[in-house]
Enzyme design. Structure first.
Site, PDB file in Angstrom:
ATOM      1  N   ASP A 117       0.838  -1.194   0.000  1.00  0.00           N
ATOM      2  CA  ASP A 117       0.000   0.000   0.000  1.00  0.00           C
ATOM      3  C   ASP A 117       0.875   1.247   0.000  1.00  0.00           C
ATOM      4  O   ASP A 117       1.609   1.497   0.948  1.00  0.00           O
ATOM      5  CB  ASP A 117      -0.883  -0.024   1.248  1.00  0.00           C
ATOM      6  N   ARG A 176      -0.377   4.300  -0.396  1.00  0.00           N
ATOM      7  CA  ARG A 176      -1.193   5.481  -0.145  1.00  0.00           C
ATOM      8  C   ARG A 176      -0.636   6.288   1.014  1.00  0.00           C
ATOM      9  O   ARG A 176      -0.089   5.754   1.963  1.00  0.00           O
ATOM     10  CB  ARG A 176      -2.638   5.061   0.172  1.00  0.00           C
TER      11      ARG A 176
END
Ligand SMILES: [Zn+2]
Length: 204
Positions: A136, A138
């Site tokens: 991830d 993000r």
């Protein structure tokens, strides 16, 4: 509404414009922000007076072209976006931040490469790792800056993702509470949702 001036340090985000936006989820305002660091535009759907407000329902939604726009059944992005807009649309105040970080931050083309690996049996996390990406990518510092510019004092985060609560808190935002968004699984995304639960710690 009052939108404060950008201040440093931070990802250097600035407010650009705001307009009324009636939608199928209720009457919203749409606001646009620009981030100098990543050169991207950020859209926000907002309701009510946010400046100085506490415990404001806020959704940080990461862009998903296949789900949000095309109605893909491989993920639950569109269900979550609709649940968040419905929740805020029925609330006195709130905001949905639409973050341009497709495919958990790896971009659309790489996301489709990961989908091709998933067609061969890998799960979401394994596919990202096989392509050389962390699970991830993000990040939430730009979102945190937008929340500050909106003048929101503390948020009630609409999410099932503890990493999002922690990421936003690390970026200096007071997370007063979180509101789970439960959406029913379908035949195509049950494995994806189970991976989110078992490998990424989502509360599902
Ligand atoms: Zn999606």
């Amino acid at each position: 509404m009052h939108v404060g001036e950008s201040h440093s340090p931070g990802p250097n985000v600035r407010f650009v414009a705001e307009a009324r936006l009636p939608s199928r989820y209720g009457d919203f305002r749409v606001l646009a922000f620009e981030c100098a660091e990543d050169g991207l535009d950020y859209g926000v759907m907002a309701r009510g007076e946010l400046f100085g407000a506490e415990n404001v329902p806020v959704r940080l939604h990461s862009e998903c072209f296949t789900g949000d726009v095309m109605g893909s059944l491989k993920c639950d992005c569109r269900d979550q976006l609709e649940a968040a807009l419905t929740y805020v649309g029925n609330s006195e105040k709130g905001a949905v931040l639409y973050l341009p970080q497709e495919g958990r931050g790896i971009g659309l083309a790489n996301k489709i490469r990961a989908y091709a690996l998933q067609d061969r049996g890998l799960d979401t996390v394994e596919a990202n790792i096989a392509l050389g990406f962390p699970d991830d990518l993000r990040r939430y510092d730009t979102a945190a800056e937008i929340i500050r510019l909106l003048g929101i004092r503390s948020v009630a985060l609409l999410t099932n993702n503890p990493a999002k609560v922690a990421g936003l808190a690390r970026a200096g935002i007071a997370v007063a509470s979180h509101i789970p968004l439960q959406t029913p699984p379908n035949a195509h995304n049950a494995f994806y949702l189970a991976t989110k639960r078992d490998k990424s710690g989502h509360r599902l």
